[in-house]
Motif scaffolding. Structure first.
Motif, short mmCIF file in Angstrom:
data_model
loop_
_atom_site.label_atom_id
_atom_site.label_comp_id
_atom_site.label_asym_id
_atom_site.label_seq_id
_atom_site.Cartn_x
_atom_site.Cartn_y
_atom_site.Cartn_z
N VAL A 1 -80.52 -20.25 -4.88
CA VAL A 1 -81.10 -20.92 -6.05
C VAL A 1 -82.45 -21.54 -5.71
O VAL A 1 -83.43 -21.39 -6.44
N VAL A 2 -82.50 -22.24 -4.57
CA VAL A 2 -83.76 -22.87 -4.15
C VAL A 2 -84.84 -21.83 -3.90
O VAL A 2 -85.98 -21.97 -4.36
N LEU A 3 -84.48 -20.76 -3.19
CA LEU A 3 -85.44 -19.69 -2.94
C LEU A 3 -85.89 -19.04 -4.26
O LEU A 3 -87.07 -18.72 -4.43
N GLY A 4 -84.95 -18.89 -5.19
CA GLY A 4 -85.29 -18.33 -6.49
C GLY A 4 -86.29 -19.21 -7.23
O GLY A 4 -87.27 -18.73 -7.80
N PHE A 5 -86.03 -20.54 -7.22
CA PHE A 5 -86.95 -21.49 -7.86
C PHE A 5 -88.35 -21.39 -7.25
O PHE A 5 -89.36 -21.35 -7.97
N ALA B 1 -93.00 -11.89 -6.97
CA ALA B 1 -92.31 -13.17 -6.80
C ALA B 1 -91.37 -13.44 -7.97
O ALA B 1 -90.25 -13.93 -7.78
N LEU B 2 -91.79 -13.11 -9.18
CA LEU B 2 -90.95 -13.33 -10.35
C LEU B 2 -89.71 -12.45 -10.31
O LEU B 2 -88.61 -12.88 -10.65
N TYR B 3 -89.88 -11.21 -9.89
CA TYR B 3 -88.73 -10.29 -9.84
C TYR B 3 -87.66 -10.79 -8.87
O TYR B 3 -86.49 -10.94 -9.22
N TYR B 4 -88.08 -11.05 -7.63
CA TYR B 4 -87.09 -11.49 -6.63
C TYR B 4 -86.58 -12.90 -6.91
O TYR B 4 -85.41 -13.20 -6.68
N GLY B 5 -87.46 -13.75 -7.43
CA GLY B 5 -87.04 -15.11 -7.77
C GLY B 5 -85.95 -15.11 -8.83
O GLY B 5 -84.96 -15.85 -8.73
N SER B 6 -86.12 -14.28 -9.87
CA SER B 6 -85.13 -14.23 -10.94
C SER B 6 -83.80 -13.66 -10.44
O SER B 6 -82.73 -14.15 -10.80
N ILE C 1 -80.59 -23.48 -14.48
CA ILE C 1 -81.52 -22.35 -14.61
C ILE C 1 -82.64 -22.68 -15.60
O ILE C 1 -83.80 -22.34 -15.36
N ALA C 2 -82.30 -23.34 -16.69
CA ALA C 2 -83.30 -23.68 -17.70
C ALA C 2 -84.40 -24.57 -17.13
O ALA C 2 -85.59 -24.35 -17.38
N VAL C 3 -84.01 -25.58 -16.37
CA VAL C 3 -85.00 -26.47 -15.75
C VAL C 3 -85.85 -25.69 -14.75
O VAL C 3 -87.08 -25.82 -14.71
#
Length: 316
Positions: free
Chosen positions: A6-10, A177-182, A208-210
């Motif tokens: 989650v942190v890496l995704g953010f 970054a957006l692809y892997y983050g999501s 997720i929303a935040v």
């Protein structure tokens, strides 16, 4: 390990959103697009990209509650958290386009998605297409209506002289970054929901929303700090419209989204409508056409209450 994903995704979403905003604005300057149109369309679309990628990933991986509540929660966070914090940084002056164009458009899209979801507990491909076409029509109206407005605040003019090569590199970094983050965020969030015993809808409308609203928060606070108030408010309202019209619209076109949890309609989307509705009287009461620090604090307080109630009632 789930929290790490989650942190890496953010982190990846923040990086991706930042580079996508930079490249999009720089590209817009190349085509001589009006600064207000950049704020209401280009910046809004770029900052909505994390929501789009996350909702698509969630829908395709069998988590429709995350796909829907990511958008609902982001729209609530944009007003309650992001606008609230932005106003606390500095009072936001509201122009007439807010209540003549932007707020009514946001309400039409919000009520529209509420009707579509409540009608048959499903956002179909046809309904998604209607939302997306509605967004395109709104953008056409917006571009025709404000392109000659001379009283608007500037945005970062240094982006007008960025080279085409640098814009391309920024686009590639942002998209990757957006692809892997999501992907990492959806995976980690689903695992957290299972481990702490709350529904995916709760995780979607809160955590997720935040996370996917972080680009809006960064863009709006920076704009407010630079006294670019028109851009910060325009970005937020535009982002809420984009979240419904493009994120839910395009996601439903790719894969219809079923409402799998009743609280999405009975609770979450009602909060989204309430936050949207309250903006109008807030603009007109006590210091008209201003969202003051006190009003910003009240928005953040209301958002905090919403999050507490969501977790209090969200156990599986």
């Amino acid at each position: 390990m789930s929290l790490l994903w989650v942190v890496l995704g953010f982190v990846m979403l923040v990086i991706g959103g930042e580079y996508l905003v930079r490249s999009s604005v720089a590209l817009s300057f190349k085509f001589n697009i009006s600064k207000m149109v950049i704020g209401m369309t280009v910046v809004s679309f770029a900052t909505s990209a994390p929501e789009l990628l996350v909702s698509l990933q969630a829908a395709l991986k069998g988590s429709p509650a995350i796909a829907i509540n990511n958008v609902i929660g982001s729209n609530i966070a944009n007003i309650g958290l992001v606008l609230g914090i932005t106003a606390m940084v500095g009072t936001i002056v509201v122009d007439k386009s807010f209540y003549k164009v932007n707020w009514p458009a946001m309400m039409v899209f919000s009520l529209g998605v509420y009707y579509f979801l409540g009608n048959d507990d499903m956002l179909t491909a046809l309904e998604g297409g209607v939302l997306f076409i509605g967004l395109i029509l709104f953008l056409v109206y917006l571009i025709k209506g404000v392109k000659n407005d001379k009283d608007l605040e500037d945005i970062d003019a240094t982006l007008a002289i960025v080279s085409n090569f640098k814009i391309l590199i920024w686009l590639l970094i942002g998209a990757t970054a957006l692809y892997y983050g999501s992907e990492w965020l959806v995976y980690g969030a689903r695992e957290i929901a299972l481990s702490i015993g709350v529904s995916e809808a709760v995780i979607g409308v809160s955590l997720i929303a935040v996370g996917t609203s972080v680009p809006e928060l960064a863009a709006s606070v920076i704009a407010a700090a630079k006294k670019e108030k028109a851009i910060s408010l325009g970005n937020l309202i535009g982002s809420n419209i984009f979240n419904i019209g493009s994120v839910l619209g395009l996601t439903a076109l790719v894969k219809p989204i079923p409402v799998t949890e009743p609280k999405i309609l009975s609770n979450d989307i009602v909060w989204m409508l309430a936050f949207a509705v309250v903006l109008l009287p807030m603009v007109f009461i006590k210091k008209r056409f201003e969202i003051t620090r006190v009003k910003g604090f009240l928005l953040v307080l209301a958002y905090s209450v919403f999050i507490l109630l969501v977790f209090a009632s969200g156990k599986i």
